[in-house]
Design a protein around this motif. Sequence first.
Motif, PDB file in Angstrom:
ATOM      1  N   PHE A 282       0.844  -1.199   0.000  1.00  0.00           N
ATOM      2  CA  PHE A 282       0.000   0.000   0.000  1.00  0.00           C
ATOM      3  C   PHE A 282       0.882   1.252   0.000  1.00  0.00           C
ATOM      4  N   PHE A 283       0.399   2.294  -0.645  1.00  0.00           N
ATOM      5  CA  PHE A 283       1.111   3.569  -0.630  1.00  0.00           C
ATOM      6  C   PHE A 283       1.340   4.040   0.809  1.00  0.00           C
ATOM      7  N   THR A 284       2.444   4.721   1.016  1.00  0.00           N
ATOM      8  CA  THR A 284       2.572   5.582   2.188  1.00  0.00           C
ATOM      9  C   THR A 284       1.787   6.865   1.907  1.00  0.00           C
ATOM     10  N   ARG A 285       1.586   7.687   2.927  1.00  0.00           N
ATOM     11  CA  ARG A 285       0.918   8.973   2.673  1.00  0.00           C
ATOM     12  C   ARG A 285       1.717   9.816   1.686  1.00  0.00           C
ATOM     13  N   GLU A 286       3.034   9.754   1.779  1.00  0.00           N
ATOM     14  CA  GLU A 286       3.883  10.522   0.869  1.00  0.00           C
ATOM     15  C   GLU A 286       3.686  10.053  -0.574  1.00  0.00           C
ATOM     16  N   GLU A 287       3.590   8.751  -0.779  1.00  0.00           N
ATOM     17  CA  GLU A 287       3.370   8.214  -2.134  1.00  0.00           C
ATOM     18  C   GLU A 287       1.976   8.568  -2.641  1.00  0.00           C
ATOM     19  N   PHE A 288       0.984   8.510  -1.767  1.00  0.00           N
ATOM     20  CA  PHE A 288      -0.383   8.921  -2.122  1.00  0.00           C
ATOM     21  C   PHE A 288      -0.365  10.376  -2.574  1.00  0.00           C
ATOM     22  N   LEU A 289       0.295  11.222  -1.799  1.00  0.00           N
ATOM     23  CA  LEU A 289       0.377  12.652  -2.106  1.00  0.00           C
ATOM     24  C   LEU A 289       1.084  12.884  -3.446  1.00  0.00           C
ATOM     25  N   GLU A 290       2.203  12.197  -3.658  1.00  0.00           N
ATOM     26  CA  GLU A 290       2.972  12.381  -4.903  1.00  0.00           C
ATOM     27  C   GLU A 290       2.163  11.921  -6.121  1.00  0.00           C
ATOM     28  N   ASP A 291       1.448  10.808  -5.985  1.00  0.00           N
ATOM     29  CA  ASP A 291       0.647  10.296  -7.089  1.00  0.00           C
ATOM     30  C   ASP A 291      -0.493  11.262  -7.419  1.00  0.00           C
ATOM     31  N   TYR A 292      -1.124  11.814  -6.367  1.00  0.00           N
ATOM     32  CA  TYR A 292      -2.191  12.794  -6.582  1.00  0.00           C
ATOM     33  C   TYR A 292      -1.639  14.036  -7.288  1.00  0.00           C
ATOM     34  N   ALA A 293      -0.501  14.536  -6.824  1.00  0.00           N
ATOM     35  CA  ALA A 293       0.090  15.749  -7.422  1.00  0.00           C
ATOM     36  C   ALA A 293       0.419  15.520  -8.893  1.00  0.00           C
ATOM     37  N   LYS A 294       0.971  14.348  -9.203  1.00  0.00           N
ATOM     38  CA  LYS A 294       1.355  14.035 -10.583  1.00  0.00           C
ATOM     39  C   LYS A 294       0.120  13.930 -11.480  1.00  0.00           C
ATOM     40  N   LYS A 295      -0.918  13.239 -11.007  1.00  0.00           N
ATOM     41  CA  LYS A 295      -2.095  12.981 -11.843  1.00  0.00           C
ATOM     42  C   LYS A 295      -3.040  14.179 -11.935  1.00  0.00           C
ATOM     43  N   SER A 296      -3.052  15.026 -10.913  1.00  0.00           N
ATOM     44  CA  SER A 296      -3.967  16.179 -10.911  1.00  0.00           C
ATOM     45  C   SER A 296      -3.310  17.457 -11.405  1.00  0.00           C
ATOM     46  N   GLY A 297      -1.974  17.515 -11.320  1.00  0.00           N
ATOM     47  CA  GLY A 297      -1.263  18.732 -11.689  1.00  0.00           C
ATOM     48  C   GLY A 297      -1.392  19.858 -10.673  1.00  0.00           C
ATOM     49  N   ARG A 298      -1.928  19.567  -9.492  1.00  0.00           N
ATOM     50  CA  ARG A 298      -2.133  20.617  -8.478  1.00  0.00           C
ATOM     51  C   ARG A 298      -0.901  20.785  -7.583  1.00  0.00           C
ATOM     52  N   ASP A 299      -0.719  21.989  -7.106  1.00  0.00           N
ATOM     53  CA  ASP A 299       0.344  22.311  -6.156  1.00  0.00           C
ATOM     54  C   ASP A 299      -0.089  21.846  -4.769  1.00  0.00           C
TER      55      ASP A 299
END
Length: 356
Positions: A282-299
């Motif tokens: 399972f993702f760590t919170r950091e990996e979850f955050l990085e994946d969201y940032a990459k896929k959404s393009g949000r800061d």
Amino acid sequence: MGTSFSDTIQVRKGEELNNSVLLDFIQNNLKDVPGGGTLEVEQFGAGHSNLTYLLRIGTWEAVLRRPPLGPVAPKAHDMEREYKILSSLNRIYPTAPRPFIFSDNKNIVGSPFFIMERRKGIVLDTDFPSGITYDRNIGRKVSEIMVDRLVELHDIDCTKTQLAKIAKPDGFMERQVTGWIKRYEHSKTDEIPGVNQLMRWLESSIPVSLDPTIIHYDYKLNNAMFSDDFSEMTGLFDWEMTTVGDPLADLGAALSYWIESGDPELLKQGLGKPPVTVREGFFTREEFLEDYAKKSGRDVSTIHFYLTFAYFKLAVICQQIYFRYKKGQTNDTRFAYFDKFIANLIQHASQTAKRV
């Protein structure tokens, strides 16, 4: 808090429905219901907030949601609002279940309620169902799907939904912080070290919000349902907090529920067994955050504020439940030790605030 749709229990004592009255209502108001059958009712047992029931008449099945017993906070547990949200969203975000009918007639189940379609699949909480051999690839697939569906929700044009009419995105985070602090003060039972300093920090540290999106605001693993091979999310539930607001508030809430293996034991076991997200893969919170940032393009650079606030908000939700337990408005013994979990969440939020 979430409702697990993986299995049902016998209806808890004191939370029974009047089956004959409800059967009459269903057969008079819903299509495709078998006539002349008996109504079987079971309860989804994992939720801590709204009461959710499985209804069955012959082969027909549906789900009923109603508020918890006893007095509820103003504007909380608004069944009509959740019904309207699902009515609007199901067409454009089919992971949300289709609602059938809302009723504010309190003579049927004792409160306003709505009935929606029954989705089937696997809900993950603290264990995998028997018969499934876990490997890390499952954890990774589930993690990626959780991020994908959140990004997809945040990408919906909210002006094309009913939510545009019932939400006020301007000043959203300011209202959130002020409102949840008030909720804490109204339901306070014990003196918790550090809570006053935490509330002052939250009030003084609100970042500039991103462009508003639809937010689920209770987005967590045991509110989601997956296909048997974990290739897709077949349902997402508990839409009562949904609104239009800062997407990072939604992401922060999701991360606060996403427990990882390195978290303090008191956080991992605050509500019983640790969730499956502590397993390898399972993702760590950091990996979850990085994946969201990459896929959404949000800061996502200000996420520490939103995560801190999410821990505080979760503490307040638990505090409201514990307040009802202390006042004798619910006898559910699961709530007897919530005071310790609340204090741990406040402490964890305070530590998160310092990680700038």
